[in-house]
Design an enzyme around this catalytic site. Structure first.
Site, PDB file in Angstrom:
ATOM      1  N   ALA A  87      34.242  25.472  15.622  1.00 57.86           N
ATOM      2  CA  ALA A  87      34.167  26.922  15.983  1.00 57.86           C
ATOM      3  C   ALA A  87      33.289  28.053  15.445  1.00 57.86           C
ATOM      4  CB  ALA A  87      35.682  27.331  15.346  1.00 57.86           C
ATOM      5  N   THR A  88      32.528  27.559  14.072  1.00 58.50           N
ATOM      6  CA  THR A  88      31.491  28.297  13.624  1.00 58.50           C
ATOM      7  C   THR A  88      30.554  28.659  14.535  1.00 58.50           C
ATOM      8  OG1 THR A  88      32.024  27.740  11.205  1.00 58.50           O
ATOM      9  CG2 THR A  88      29.783  28.324  11.709  1.00 58.50           C
ATOM     10  N   GLN A 108      42.612  27.961  14.702  1.00 54.17           N
ATOM     11  CA  GLN A 108      43.780  27.610  14.184  1.00 54.17           C
ATOM     12  C   GLN A 108      44.937  27.602  15.330  1.00 54.17           C
ATOM     13  OE1 GLN A 108      44.442  26.264  11.147  1.00 54.17           O
ATOM     14  NE2 GLN A 108      42.438  27.111  10.038  1.00 54.17           N
ATOM     15  N   HIS A 121      38.955  19.761  14.889  1.00 51.92           N
ATOM     16  CA  HIS A 121      39.495  19.132  13.648  1.00 51.92           C
ATOM     17  C   HIS A 121      40.585  19.629  13.113  1.00 51.92           C
ATOM     18  CE1 HIS A 121      37.737  21.604  10.382  1.00 51.92           C
ATOM     19  NE2 HIS A 121      36.852  21.875  11.343  1.00 51.92           N
ATOM     20  N   THR A 172      21.679  17.670  23.539  1.00 47.30           N
ATOM     21  CA  THR A 172      22.501  16.256  23.974  1.00 47.30           C
ATOM     22  C   THR A 172      24.012  16.557  23.644  1.00 47.30           C
ATOM     23  OG1 THR A 172      20.695  15.035  23.896  1.00 47.30           O
ATOM     24  CG2 THR A 172      22.699  13.932  24.119  1.00 47.30           C
ATOM     25  N   CYS A 193      36.316  29.250  -3.664  1.00 46.66           N
ATOM     26  CA  CYS A 193      35.407  28.964  -4.797  1.00 46.66           C
ATOM     27  C   CYS A 193      34.215  28.485  -4.598  1.00 46.66           C
ATOM     28  CB  CYS A 193      36.165  27.765  -5.421  1.00 46.66           C
ATOM     29  SG  CYS A 193      38.155  28.047  -5.707  1.00 46.66           S
TER      30      CYS A 193
HETATM   31  C1  LIG Z   1      38.379  26.084  10.682  1.00 49.73           C
HETATM   32  C2  LIG Z   1      37.879  27.506  11.109  1.00 49.73           C
HETATM   33  C3  LIG Z   1      36.717  27.784  11.548  1.00 49.73           C
HETATM   34  C4  LIG Z   1      35.696  27.054  11.449  1.00 49.73           C
HETATM   35  O1  LIG Z   1      35.648  25.884  12.461  1.00 49.73           O
HETATM   36  P1  LIG Z   1      34.570  24.740  12.549  1.00 49.73           P
HETATM   37  O2  LIG Z   1      34.798  23.928  13.758  1.00 49.73           O
HETATM   38  O3  LIG Z   1      34.887  23.820  11.017  1.00 49.73           O
HETATM   39  O4  LIG Z   1      33.346  25.214  12.579  1.00 49.73           O
HETATM   40  C5  LIG Z   1      36.531  29.131  12.341  1.00 49.73           C
HETATM   41  N1  LIG Z   1      37.838  29.781  12.408  1.00 49.73           N
HETATM   42  C6  LIG Z   1      38.730  29.738  11.977  1.00 49.73           C
HETATM   43  C7  LIG Z   1      40.044  30.704  12.143  1.00 49.73           C
HETATM   44  C8  LIG Z   1      39.166  28.487  11.265  1.00 49.73           C
HETATM   45  O5  LIG Z   1      40.224  27.955  10.902  1.00 49.73           O
END
Ligand SMILES: *Cc1c(COP(=O)(O)O)cnc(C)c1O
Length: 395
Positions: A82-83, A190, A212, A251, A337
């Site tokens: 998601a990042t 989420q 994940h 890839t 943190c």
């Molecule tokens: C975990 C999370 C992300 C980041 O997702 P990744 O797949 O770990 O990069 C982005 N936005 C929200 C709301 C998340 O909970």
């Protein structure tokens, strides 16, 4: 190995941090394994069986994921999570729509993977409005409406918050953006597999996903990009072999893609039962904890994810509380943190919580593999720890 790790290995703390990550479901792992070994081909190898197998698996996954959000398979762009999807959506839309405007809108409680790309764009001269939220964590539609401008190109509002679990009114926000011909992006990291999502009914133009948080593997996600009504213009942020319709070169990570789709498919099949069971566990935990005085629930009481409980504990040092709970339960505080400093949660501060309460917060994330017995154990342990620490603080 440190004594602390050895001790925790003997009796592992109960895992209640499902907003941070979740274990891979055994069924998901089972679906993935053949794609590491016998079906290891490159999905872009078009001239022999190994490539065809990989490519067919990716296509199947694309169909499953598209079906899960009411999209068509071609709208799904695989990313590392998601990042990356958020970065592609925000920077990609801005770069491709320079002629329309330079203003974007987001919200104070967003994940840093949305806020930081926006702040980065600010340093390049773009105009960013960061909307406040109400004390329950919800965006006020009237405030959003007031913030829209003729040069606004993108509104980014998350589906479900990763700290307080609050669910934003996606359909209403989508309708408002559509009416003003402004693109609507939502970070649904989420939300996928936890609440129903439909890109047409909710008028979503771009949606970030990850595997994940929903019992899939780490390192895989996707960006939904609307291709019709309207067709979203997006500039790629990774250039190379032109994979994913030229929008994300690299890839394809076939086993992870297969696992991602399996995880989402499973979560959607289990959603009615799991939502009920997990929210019962969450309510059971809160019922026990709230027998203590001076505990505050953070975020809207009902418009939130089933497995989320976020509380602030008055009269206690937040860091000390987390340390005290470490042997019992794996969870996180709202605080972010770093090695040099601890900041209070930007989400809780945006709700208007006092700094001390924002520091002394606990985020419980309950999930598929938690049991009633674990919840009772955590509740008992947390109550004893909080009572003991308050006693010490008083003398
Ligand atoms: C975990 C999370 C992300 C980041 O997702 P990744 O797949 O770990 O990069 C982005 N936005 C929200 C709301 C998340 O909970």
């Amino acid at each position: 190995m440190s004594l602390l790790i050895v001790r925790f290995m003997v009796q592992r703390p109960i895992y209640l941090d499902c907003h941070a990550t979740t274990p891979v479901d055994p069924q998901v792992l089972g679906a993935m394994l053949p794609y590491f070994t016998e079906h290891f081909g490159n999905a872009a190898s078009a001239s022999y069986l190994y490539g065809w197998e990989a490519s067919a698996a990716v296509q199947q996954a694309r169909e499953t994921l598209a079906g899960a959000i009411g999209a068509t398979p071609e709208d799904i762009i695989f990313t590392s999570g998601a990042t990356e999807a958020n970065n592609l959506a925000i920077k990609g839309v801005v770069e491709a729509n320079l002629q329309k405007g330079r203003h974007i809108i987001t919200v104070a409680t967003e994940h840093s993977a949305v806020l930081d790309p926006c702040r980065y764009l600010q340093t390049l001269g773009f105009d960013v409005t960061i909307l406040p939220v109400q004390t329950d964590g919800l965006v006020d539609l009237e405030t959003l409406k007031q913030a829209l401008r003729p040069d606004t190109i993108l509104v980014s509002v998350m589906a479900a918050n990763n700290e307080i679990g609050v669910l934003q009114p996606l359909a209403a926000i989508g309708a408002l953006c559509h009416e003003h011909q402004i693109l609507f992006h939502t970070d649904a990291a989420q939300a996928i597999g936890k609440i129903p999502l439909d890109v047409d009914a909710m008028r979503i133009d771009l949606m970030s996903l990850t595997a994940h948080k929903v019992y899939g593997p780490k390192g895989i996600g996707a960006l939904y990009v609307r291709r019709r009504n309207p067709r979203v213009q997006l500039a790629p942020q990774l250039h190379g072999g032109g994979h994913e319709r030229g929008l994300r070169s690299g890839t394809l990570y076939v086993p992870q893609i297969v696992g991602f789709a399996k995880a989402v498919e499973l979560a959607i099949a289990l959603m009615p039962d799991e939502t009920k069971r997990v929210s019962q566990l969450r309510d059971r935990l809160w019922q026990q904890l709230s027998q203590l005085p001076d505990l505050y629930l953070n975020g809207h009481p009902t418009k939130r994810l089933a497995g989320n409980l976020n509380i602030s504990v008055a009269g206690i040092d937040g860091q000390a509380l987390l340390l005290g709970l470490q042997p019992i339960v794996a969870l996180s505080s709202g605080s972010a943190c770093s090695s040099t400093h601890t900041a209070p949660s930007h989400v809780l501060m945006a709700l208007g919580r006092a700094k001390a309460l924002a520091y002394a917060s606990l985020r419980f994330g309950i999930g598929r593999f938690n049991t009633e017995q674990e919840i009772d154990q955590v509740a008992g342990g947390a109550i004893a720890t909080i009572q003991a620490m308050r006693q010490v603080a008083r003398v």
